[in-house]
Motif scaffolding. Structure first.
Motif, PDB file in Angstrom:
ATOM      1  N   SER A 138       0.793  -1.226   0.000  1.00 36.20           N
ATOM      2  CA  SER A 138       0.000   0.000   0.000  1.00 36.20           C
ATOM      3  C   SER A 138       0.829   1.281   0.000  1.00 36.20           C
ATOM      4  O   SER A 138       0.406   2.267  -0.592  1.00 36.20           O
ATOM      5  CB  SER A 138      -0.992  -0.013   1.161  1.00 36.20           C
ATOM      6  N   VAL A 139       2.002   1.281   0.633  1.00 37.38           N
ATOM      7  CA  VAL A 139       2.825   2.496   0.607  1.00 37.38           C
ATOM      8  C   VAL A 139       3.195   2.827  -0.829  1.00 37.38           C
ATOM      9  O   VAL A 139       2.981   3.950  -1.308  1.00 37.38           O
ATOM     10  CB  VAL A 139       4.121   2.324   1.436  1.00 37.38           C
ATOM     11  N   GLY A 140       3.724   1.815  -1.518  1.00 35.93           N
ATOM     12  CA  GLY A 140       4.120   2.018  -2.901  1.00 35.93           C
ATOM     13  C   GLY A 140       2.928   2.344  -3.787  1.00 35.93           C
ATOM     14  O   GLY A 140       3.021   3.172  -4.693  1.00 35.93           O
ATOM     15  N   TYR A 142       0.031   3.800  -2.888  1.00 34.08           N
ATOM     16  CA  TYR A 142      -0.454   5.155  -2.617  1.00 34.08           C
ATOM     17  C   TYR A 142       0.470   6.204  -3.226  1.00 34.08           C
ATOM     18  O   TYR A 142       0.017   7.149  -3.878  1.00 34.08           O
ATOM     19  CB  TYR A 142      -0.580   5.380  -1.108  1.00 34.08           C
TER      20      TYR A 142
ATOM     21  N   PRO B  36       3.758  -1.550  -7.395  1.00 34.93           N
ATOM     22  CA  PRO B  36       3.696  -0.957  -6.056  1.00 34.93           C
ATOM     23  C   PRO B  36       4.541  -1.698  -5.026  1.00 34.93           C
ATOM     24  O   PRO B  36       5.124  -1.076  -4.142  1.00 34.93           O
ATOM     25  CB  PRO B  36       2.202  -1.048  -5.710  1.00 34.93           C
ATOM     26  N   LEU B  37       4.637  -3.016  -5.173  1.00 34.97           N
ATOM     27  CA  LEU B  37       5.480  -3.776  -4.238  1.00 34.97           C
ATOM     28  C   LEU B  37       6.943  -3.344  -4.385  1.00 34.97           C
ATOM     29  O   LEU B  37       7.625  -3.052  -3.397  1.00 34.97           O
ATOM     30  CB  LEU B  37       5.323  -5.271  -4.505  1.00 34.97           C
ATOM     31  N   ASN B  39       7.946  -0.588  -5.668  1.00 34.34           N
ATOM     32  CA  ASN B  39       7.998   0.811  -5.263  1.00 34.34           C
ATOM     33  C   ASN B  39       8.137   0.918  -3.744  1.00 34.34           C
ATOM     34  O   ASN B  39       8.866   1.778  -3.242  1.00 34.34           O
ATOM     35  CB  ASN B  39       6.723   1.520  -5.756  1.00 34.34           C
ATOM     36  N   THR B  40       7.453   0.028  -3.035  1.00 35.19           N
ATOM     37  CA  THR B  40       7.560   0.020  -1.575  1.00 35.19           C
ATOM     38  C   THR B  40       8.998  -0.289  -1.157  1.00 35.19           C
ATOM     39  O   THR B  40       9.562   0.386  -0.295  1.00 35.19           O
ATOM     40  CB  THR B  40       6.603  -1.017  -0.967  1.00 35.19           C
ATOM     41  N   LEU B  43      11.034   2.799  -1.890  1.00 37.79           N
ATOM     42  CA  LEU B  43      10.792   3.897  -0.947  1.00 37.79           C
ATOM     43  C   LEU B  43      11.405   3.630   0.424  1.00 37.79           C
ATOM     44  O   LEU B  43      11.677   4.553   1.177  1.00 37.79           O
ATOM     45  CB  LEU B  43       9.287   4.129  -0.776  1.00 37.79           C
ATOM     46  N   ILE B 274       1.757   1.319   9.818  1.00 37.29           N
ATOM     47  CA  ILE B 274       2.157   1.613   8.443  1.00 37.29           C
ATOM     48  C   ILE B 274       1.241   2.679   7.854  1.00 37.29           C
ATOM     49  O   ILE B 274       1.694   3.686   7.301  1.00 37.29           O
ATOM     50  CB  ILE B 274       2.116   0.324   7.580  1.00 37.29           C
ATOM     51  N   PHE B 278       2.408   6.650   6.582  1.00 38.66           N
ATOM     52  CA  PHE B 278       2.494   7.228   5.231  1.00 38.66           C
ATOM     53  C   PHE B 278       1.326   8.125   4.906  1.00 38.66           C
ATOM     54  O   PHE B 278       1.434   9.016   4.084  1.00 38.66           O
ATOM     55  CB  PHE B 278       2.712   6.159   4.151  1.00 38.66           C
ATOM     56  N   TYR B 286       7.231   8.081   4.600  1.00 35.12           N
ATOM     57  CA  TYR B 286       7.265   6.987   3.638  1.00 35.12           C
ATOM     58  C   TYR B 286       8.340   5.973   3.984  1.00 35.12           C
ATOM     59  O   TYR B 286       8.142   4.777   3.860  1.00 35.12           O
ATOM     60  CB  TYR B 286       7.505   7.519   2.227  1.00 35.12           C
ATOM     61  N   ALA B 289       7.290   3.724   6.915  1.00 35.62           N
ATOM     62  CA  ALA B 289       6.160   2.886   6.526  1.00 35.62           C
ATOM     63  C   ALA B 289       6.612   1.817   5.540  1.00 35.62           C
ATOM     64  O   ALA B 289       6.249   0.643   5.673  1.00 35.62           O
ATOM     65  CB  ALA B 289       5.059   3.739   5.912  1.00 35.62           C
ATOM     66  N   SER B 293       6.703  -2.170   5.988  1.00 35.46           N
ATOM     67  CA  SER B 293       5.980  -3.031   5.042  1.00 35.46           C
ATOM     68  C   SER B 293       6.870  -4.154   4.537  1.00 35.46           C
ATOM     69  O   SER B 293       6.418  -5.292   4.398  1.00 35.46           O
ATOM     70  CB  SER B 293       5.507  -2.234   3.824  1.00 35.46           C
TER      71      SER B 293
END
Lengths: 294, 328
Positions: A138-140, A142, B36-37, B39-40, B43, B274, B278, B286, B289, B293
């Protein structure tokens, strides 16, 4: 001797039967109690609730309480507008249900009916990602959505419904056990193209699986609080879903009409409770099926 | 089997349709989940709040897992340990009563010798709490168990003279009280679901085993411990692991079962942590969080691969038994 033994066999379980039945009835009462008290309290005026605390007797203030709730939205006291909430939750839930069922069915169909090089790896991938929790991405997710300007938009809540690994898994199991591949061959001989076969032959045959998954997808989407409150980050009332609106009642300390609060909570669960009691047998069977097949 | 190899020759020209049918899933999955994974992960190497554009390497992980000399780092570390601990306590506290209750119920529901009228209705009612919007359940319990003397349950206890009006029970703000309440709500929500899952597991056990045992004079209790439990092991293990994965994601109830303005620090789970880090506009942490994650992802991956192994095992067995039945 035989007679005595038989008698024992008949009479002994009877005590147990009664005890077990009583226990189950108590559990059922406990399961229903909070909901019953919710309905009772939604029908009591605030003064009555403050004076008497818990009560099991419904009163006559339900309509008044609902009127207060509807006034909140008009006067902007709190962001709880049941009709807007119903509309928004329904738009999202119906779209998600449609996409989940259709595309999961299609993916399962692709994996079951066709032989192709990447079939094995594709299915292994689907199994492997089944357990990845939303919180992890969800962080990525969002940050990505806010970067491309899709926050406060329904698209990030609806489009991802196309990719539902667990539903694909369920549908594949179902197809494996009750969809004869010979039918596809027969349809080909009759000149049906692949998509027509899927839509006009496979989907009708898969109706039970589609229906169970549709109900679960609908309820899951309707009840979802995490994703909508993350994506609809500005809390604009005309966009909010029902669970978000319920949260806004909780975070408003100035609401002192307790009876109306209960009425608002009751209105928020009314649709799922109705759906549940219409399809309950179906749903319980679906859960049992999931237990065997998951 | 012969049929399948025959089918392969005929279906060669259809292979491209296989790709077409699975393409939408993979497209959407890659864009909305896989990216997104990653990207997490990405980040998690950047800073927090005002420094969220700055590359900080592994320092987020270091702070979360080991703390540090300065006050900020050690408080981040302490908070992380606290939310992990909360998550674990809340999971254990709802899982243990739930699995015991569900096992007993499932054994009774599937026991053909017990005459229980209305079984179907009980199952339907017991499952119902699971279908009710968790946010609404939390709201309902918060309102019923309000901290003040006007909270319905407190008012009832005061009216009956069980507690005095000056000291209403802090069901929502009290650390232990709130934890117990959340465990109760979670158990209430999930025991019906677990019961049905276990029931279908028990019904999968070969009925003749029970018959043979009862002919040999085994009692109900003996049958439960000697047949049902051992044969139920894979499903039980599966239930434990999936429940654990679910427990790690526990969000709605802990996030909403509080006084509405601030999170109760004794019930803040890792998912709530988490989310707050964020999304809270004042924080936009970020880095924290994202690294939390990733740690959560590692834990679930380990648990998930256990599940995967159980599943595959079942699949293989299933295929084998099908083959033999065909041969016979």
């Amino acid at each position: 001797m035989n007679m005595v033994e038989e008698k024992k066999n008949i009479s002994k379980p009877k005590v147990l039967d009664v005890a077990v039945t009583a226990f189950m009835i108590i559990l059922c009462v406990i399961s229903l109690l909070p909901i019953y008290i919710l309905i009772v309290n939604a029908s009591r005026d605030t003064q009555n609730i403050i004076n008497e605390g818990v009560s099991f007797i419904p009163r006559l203030s339900l309509i008044d309480n609902i009127k207060i709730v509807l006034d909140w939205a008009k006067n902007g006291v709190v962001k709880y507008a049941p009709l807007t909430g119903y509309r928004n939750s329904a738009i999202i839930a119906f779209s998600c249900t449609f996409l989940t069922v259709l595309f999961s069915g299609a993916t399962a169909y692709g994996v079951v009916v066709y032989d192709f090089k990447l079939k094995g790896p594709a299915y292994t991938f689907i199994l492997a990602v089944m357990m990845v929790p939303v919180q992890v991405t969800s962080v990525g997710f969002y940050q990505f959505m806010s970067r491309i300007g899709l926050t406060d938009n329904y698209l990030p809540l609806i489009i991802p419904a196309i990719a539902a690994p667990q539903v694909i898994f369920f549908m594949r199991q179902y197809m494996k056990s009750s969809f004869p591949l010979e039918i596809v061959e027969a349809a080909r001989i009759d000149g049906s193209n692949e998509f027509r076969t899927f839509f006009t032959i496979a989907i009708p045959m898969m109706k039970p699986a589609f229906a169970v998954q549709a109900i679960f997808a609908f309820v899951a989407s309707w009840n979802n609080y995490y994703m909508p409150s993350m994506i609809l980050v500005s809390n604009k009332q005309h966009q909010m879903t029902l669970p978000m609106m319920v949260n806004s009642i909780l975070s408003n300390e100035k609401l002192d009409e307790i009876g109306a609060k209960y009425a608002a909570i009751m209105l928020s669960i009314l649709p799922v409770v109705i759906v549940y009691f219409i399809f309950s047998k179906f749903i319980v069977e679906g859960v049992a099926l999931g237990g065997v097949k998951e | 089997m012969a049929n399948r190899s025959g089918g392969r020759i005929r279906s060669i020209s259809y292979a491209k349709y296989g790709y077409i049918f699975i393409l939408p899933f993979f497209l959407v999955y890659v864009v909305f989940q896989l990216y997104p994974l990653f990207n997490t992960f990405y980040l998690s190497f950047f800073g927090n709040g005002s420094t969220k554009e700055e590359w900080v390497g592994l320092s987020n992980y270091q702070r979360l897992l080991f703390g540090g000399a300065d006050r900020v780092a050690s408080s981040v570390h302490e908070t992380f340990l606290r939310v992990l601990g909360n998550t674990f306590v809340l999971w254990v506290g709802n899982f243990i009563p739930q699995i015991i209750l569900s096992l007993v119920l499932a054994a009774w529901f599937t026991n053909a010798r017990l005459k229980i009228p209305g079984k179907g209705a009980y199952k339907i009612i017991m499952y119902m709490p699971n279908i009710i919007t968790a946010a609404s359940s939390a709201a309902l319990f918060v309102t019923l168990f309000g901290d003040s003397k006007f909270g319905a349950v407190n008012a009832m206890l005061i009216n009956n003279g069980i507690i005095d009006a000056l000291h209403p029970i802090q069901f929502v703000s009290g650390p232990t009280q709130a934890r117990i309440m959340i465990m109760i709500i979670q158990t209430w929500m999930w025991y019906g679901n677990t019961t049905i899952m276990l029931m279908s597991g028990i019904m999968g056990i070969n009925g003749s085993l029970f018959e043979a045992a009862s002919i040999d004079g085994a009692s109900h209790t003996q049958q439960f411990f000697k047949i049902t439990l051992p044969l139920l092991k894979p499903i039980l293990l599966y239930t434990v692991v999936t429940s654990m994965i679910g427990g790690l994601q526990m969000f709605d109830i802990p996030a909403l079962y509080n006084n509405g303005t601030s999170q109760n620090s004794a019930t803040e789970t890792i998912a709530v942590y988490i989310y707050d880090n964020f999304l809270n506009a004042n924080l936009s942490n970020y880095g924290n969080a994202a690294s939390a994650s990733v740690i959560l992802f590692m834990i679930t991956s380990i648990l998930g691969s256990i599940c995967f192994a159980i599943n595959r095992d079942k699949d293989v067995k299933h295929k084998k038994s099908k083959k033999t039945s065909k041969l016979l």
